[in-house]
Design a protein around this motif. Structure first.
Motif, PDB file in Angstrom:
ATOM      1  N   TRP A  85       8.202   6.458 -11.181  1.00 24.47           N
ATOM      2  CA  TRP A  85       7.253   7.319 -10.308  1.00 24.47           C
ATOM      3  C   TRP A  85       6.759   6.436  -9.665  1.00 24.47           C
ATOM      4  CZ3 TRP A  85       7.342  11.519 -11.508  1.00 24.47           C
ATOM      5  CH2 TRP A  85       7.318  12.372 -12.734  1.00 24.47           C
ATOM      6  N   ILE A  86       6.315   6.571  -8.289  1.00 26.89           N
ATOM      7  CA  ILE A  86       5.194   6.097  -7.331  1.00 26.89           C
ATOM      8  C   ILE A  86       3.735   6.822  -7.335  1.00 26.89           C
ATOM      9  CG2 ILE A  86       6.511   6.960  -5.447  1.00 26.89           C
ATOM     10  CD1 ILE A  86       5.379   3.880  -3.657  1.00 26.89           C
ATOM     11  N   SER A  87       2.900   6.282  -7.745  1.00 30.90           N
ATOM     12  CA  SER A  87       1.534   6.239  -7.640  1.00 30.90           C
ATOM     13  C   SER A  87       0.387   5.962  -6.781  1.00 30.90           C
ATOM     14  CB  SER A  87       1.508   6.765  -9.412  1.00 30.90           C
ATOM     15  OG  SER A  87       2.123   7.577 -10.068  1.00 30.90           O
ATOM     16  N   PRO A  88      -0.732   6.408  -6.197  1.00 26.18           N
ATOM     17  CA  PRO A  88      -1.561   5.791  -5.458  1.00 26.18           C
ATOM     18  C   PRO A  88      -2.566   5.327  -6.207  1.00 26.18           C
ATOM     19  CG  PRO A  88      -1.958   8.002  -5.517  1.00 26.18           C
ATOM     20  CD  PRO A  88      -0.707   7.811  -6.334  1.00 26.18           C
ATOM     21  N   LEU A  89      -3.067   4.258  -5.560  1.00 20.01           N
ATOM     22  CA  LEU A  89      -4.322   3.237  -6.465  1.00 20.01           C
ATOM     23  C   LEU A  89      -4.975   3.144  -4.951  1.00 20.01           C
ATOM     24  CD1 LEU A  89      -1.875   0.436  -8.240  1.00 20.01           C
ATOM     25  CD2 LEU A  89      -3.602   2.362  -9.376  1.00 20.01           C
ATOM     26  N   THR A  90      -6.399   3.793  -5.191  1.00 17.56           N
ATOM     27  CA  THR A  90      -7.725   3.660  -4.884  1.00 17.56           C
ATOM     28  C   THR A  90      -9.111   2.995  -5.410  1.00 17.56           C
ATOM     29  OG1 THR A  90      -8.480   6.451  -5.322  1.00 17.56           O
ATOM     30  CG2 THR A  90      -6.310   5.400  -3.841  1.00 17.56           C
ATOM     31  N   GLY A  91      -9.316   2.803  -4.149  1.00 17.57           N
ATOM     32  CA  GLY A  91     -10.276   1.971  -4.813  1.00 17.57           C
ATOM     33  C   GLY A  91     -11.355   1.547  -3.327  1.00 17.57           C
ATOM     34  N   PRO A  92     -12.413   0.752  -3.283  1.00 17.11           N
ATOM     35  CA  PRO A  92     -13.162   0.343  -2.357  1.00 17.11           C
ATOM     36  C   PRO A  92     -12.897  -0.752  -1.979  1.00 17.11           C
ATOM     37  CG  PRO A  92     -14.607   0.284  -4.366  1.00 17.11           C
ATOM     38  CD  PRO A  92     -13.786   0.717  -4.399  1.00 17.11           C
ATOM     39  N   PRO A  93     -12.954  -1.395  -0.327  1.00 19.69           N
ATOM     40  CA  PRO A  93     -11.983  -2.216  -0.007  1.00 19.69           C
ATOM     41  C   PRO A  93     -13.104  -3.260  -1.106  1.00 19.69           C
ATOM     42  CG  PRO A  93     -13.679  -1.733   1.869  1.00 19.69           C
ATOM     43  CD  PRO A  93     -13.762  -0.558   0.500  1.00 19.69           C
ATOM     44  N   GLY A  94     -11.934  -4.412  -1.471  1.00 22.82           N
ATOM     45  CA  GLY A  94     -12.811  -5.197  -2.605  1.00 22.82           C
ATOM     46  C   GLY A  94     -11.392  -4.969  -4.738  1.00 22.82           C
ATOM     47  N   GLN A 142       6.096   0.919  12.425  1.00 23.24           N
ATOM     48  CA  GLN A 142       6.419   2.025  13.214  1.00 23.24           C
ATOM     49  C   GLN A 142       6.028   2.966  12.463  1.00 23.24           C
ATOM     50  OE1 GLN A 142      10.241   0.217  13.171  1.00 23.24           O
ATOM     51  NE2 GLN A 142      11.193   1.060  15.392  1.00 23.24           N
ATOM     52  N   TYR A 143       6.471   4.540  12.654  1.00 26.35           N
ATOM     53  CA  TYR A 143       6.239   5.869  12.139  1.00 26.35           C
ATOM     54  C   TYR A 143       5.122   5.809  11.507  1.00 26.35           C
ATOM     55  CZ  TYR A 143      10.849   4.739  13.135  1.00 26.35           C
ATOM     56  OH  TYR A 143      12.149   4.361  14.142  1.00 26.35           O
ATOM     57  N   ILE A 144       4.321   5.042  11.295  1.00 19.87           N
ATOM     58  CA  ILE A 144       2.825   5.375  10.455  1.00 19.87           C
ATOM     59  C   ILE A 144       1.488   6.004  10.922  1.00 19.87           C
ATOM     60  CG2 ILE A 144       0.323   4.426   9.816  1.00 19.87           C
ATOM     61  CD1 ILE A 144       2.326   1.652   8.591  1.00 19.87           C
ATOM     62  N   GLN A 145       1.277   7.130  10.308  1.00 23.05           N
ATOM     63  CA  GLN A 145       0.691   8.510  11.498  1.00 23.05           C
ATOM     64  C   GLN A 145      -0.895   7.962  11.350  1.00 23.05           C
ATOM     65  OE1 GLN A 145       2.579   9.966  12.660  1.00 23.05           O
ATOM     66  NE2 GLN A 145       4.067   9.208  10.961  1.00 23.05           N
ATOM     67  N   SER A 146      -1.656   7.154  12.507  1.00 22.15           N
ATOM     68  CA  SER A 146      -3.501   6.697  12.099  1.00 22.15           C
ATOM     69  C   SER A 146      -3.979   7.831  11.657  1.00 22.15           C
ATOM     70  CB  SER A 146      -3.605   6.612  13.300  1.00 22.15           C
ATOM     71  OG  SER A 146      -4.286   6.246  13.338  1.00 22.15           O
ATOM     72  N   ARG A 147      -4.405   7.531  10.202  1.00 24.71           N
ATOM     73  CA  ARG A 147      -5.894   7.945   9.561  1.00 24.71           C
ATOM     74  C   ARG A 147      -6.840   7.497   9.317  1.00 24.71           C
ATOM     75  NH1 ARG A 147      -0.983  10.622   7.243  1.00 24.71           N
ATOM     76  NH2 ARG A 147      -1.332  13.096   7.864  1.00 24.71           N
ATOM     77  N   HIS A 148      -8.445   7.754   9.140  1.00 21.22           N
ATOM     78  CA  HIS A 148      -9.228   6.960   8.758  1.00 21.22           C
ATOM     79  C   HIS A 148      -9.732   7.632   7.331  1.00 21.22           C
ATOM     80  CE1 HIS A 148      -9.856   4.105  12.477  1.00 21.22           C
ATOM     81  NE2 HIS A 148      -9.079   5.494  12.794  1.00 21.22           N
ATOM     82  N   LEU A 149      -9.193   7.273   6.650  1.00 22.09           N
ATOM     83  CA  LEU A 149      -9.385   7.395   5.208  1.00 22.09           C
ATOM     84  C   LEU A 149     -10.670   7.555   4.741  1.00 22.09           C
ATOM     85  CD1 LEU A 149      -6.214   6.509   2.838  1.00 22.09           C
ATOM     86  CD2 LEU A 149      -6.676   9.054   3.917  1.00 22.09           C
ATOM     87  N   HIS A 150     -11.480   8.038   3.906  1.00 19.49           N
ATOM     88  CA  HIS A 150     -12.474   7.825   3.230  1.00 19.49           C
ATOM     89  C   HIS A 150     -13.480   8.765   1.923  1.00 19.49           C
ATOM     90  CE1 HIS A 150     -13.239  12.350   4.041  1.00 19.49           C
ATOM     91  NE2 HIS A 150     -13.191  11.971   5.616  1.00 19.49           N
ATOM     92  N   ALA A 151     -13.978   8.158   0.880  1.00 12.84           N
ATOM     93  CA  ALA A 151     -13.545   8.489  -0.365  1.00 12.84           C
ATOM     94  C   ALA A 151     -14.288   9.734  -0.426  1.00 12.84           C
ATOM     95  CB  ALA A 151     -14.915   8.057  -1.335  1.00 12.84           C
TER      96      ALA A 151
END
Length: 315
Positions: free
Chosen positions: A67-76, A147-156
């Protein structure tokens, strides 16, 4: 599950070399061999990791499924423990197929900064896992082009409480699943190799670049860095995992199955970047839920996205 043999020779493996030769880019790819040298998490790599809030991990669950899964957290949340060790101070979300990870298995990360279209691959071995996070003994770390990365500003974003919106497991795509795939301009893909371990990679394009037909998926391959890490793995092992994220709602679709590379005539309908390559994917297991605690309100398309060539508007 068979664990790959670690400390394999550096350089491209037989699957990558075969795809490079068939694509006619073997000499160009050979100039990039140095990127695969043993990693040192220093300098720019260290700074990049320290500032990120999104990554995705390729690993196997308790039953051996990839599987491939997201890992998220605040900077750091991605912390350099040593020049060859990375601490991930988070875990996959409750309900994620990789919530409980066995140690001493190969893993891979793709770390993406969508806003500035930057990404870094990290490959290694999971040496520790507890309720506070993961430790990865890093063997490779190298950047990829924007290449091919859509620009997004992610927020919690708020996380859905357990039980309010149950996680769905199954093997057959629903109309909602197909709709999410059809609207997606981004997905993450995990692949594997017996002796080189796992890989995690990013794919992007205009909405609709991943086609859904009769419960199967396919997408055209685009021109890239000529390394062919993903396609090289698939050339010798069809095991693959996909992750689709709705960045407006936090909904996710994990797919685990088998993929195959097809060489086609250049320029046929659907060969959007005229590479003569496409990938077919058969889902065998899926997990769907709202497992991404990040959202983006706007998106700017990557300037190098090729147009779709099999739609009426493209004629």
């Amino acid at each position: 599950m068979t664990n790959p043999v670690r400390n394999a020779p550096a350089g491209f493996h037989e699957g990558e070399l075969a795809v490079q030769r068939q694509a006619g880019v073997a000499q160009d790819a050979a100039r990039l061999t140095g990127m695969l040298a043993p990693a040192q998490l220093r300098g720019g790599v260290s700074r990049f990791l320290a500032e990120r809030s999104f990554a995705a991990i390729t690993a196997r669950d308790a039953d051996g499924g990839l599987w491939i899964s997201p890992l998220t957290g605040p900077p750091g949340f991605l912390q350099i423990a040593s020049p060859t060790a990375l601490d991930v101070r988070t875990l996959p979300a409750e309900g994620d197929p990789l919530l409980y990870l066995a140690v001493h298995q190969p893993v891979a990360l793709i770390v993406v900064e969508f806003a500035t279209r930057r990404r870094l691959r990290v490959n290694g071995t999971l040496s520790a896992a507890d309720r506070d996070g993961l430790r990865i003994d890093v063997e490779q770390a190298y950047g990829n082009c924007p290449q091919y990365i859509q620009s997004r500003h992610l927020h919690a974003a708020p996380v859905t409480a357990p039980g309010v919106e149950p996680v769905r497991r199954g093997s057959i795509l629903t109309p909602d699943d197909a709709d999410l795939i059809g609207r997606s301009d981004t997905f993450l893909i995990g692949t594997t190799h017996l002796t080189r371990g796992n890989d995690a990679s990013h794919r992007g394009g205009p909405p609709g670049f991943v086609r859904v037909e009769d419960g199967r998926l396919w997408w055209p391959d685009y021109w890239g860095n000529n390394m062919f890490n993903t396609l090289g793995n698939l050339n010798v092992d069809p095991t693959a995992a996909l992750l689709f994220c709705d960045f407006a709602t936090g909904r996710t679709l994990h797919l685990s199955g088998r993929a195959a590379l097809e060489w086609t005539r250049t320029g046929i309908p659907g060969d959007d970047d005229r590479t003569g390559r496409r990938v077919h994917f058969l889902p065998q297991h899926l997990v769907a839920g709202r497992l991404l605690p990040l959202q983006a309100d706007t998106v700017a398309a990557a300037p190098d996205n090729p147009p779709l060539t099999d739609r009426p508007s493209a004629q």
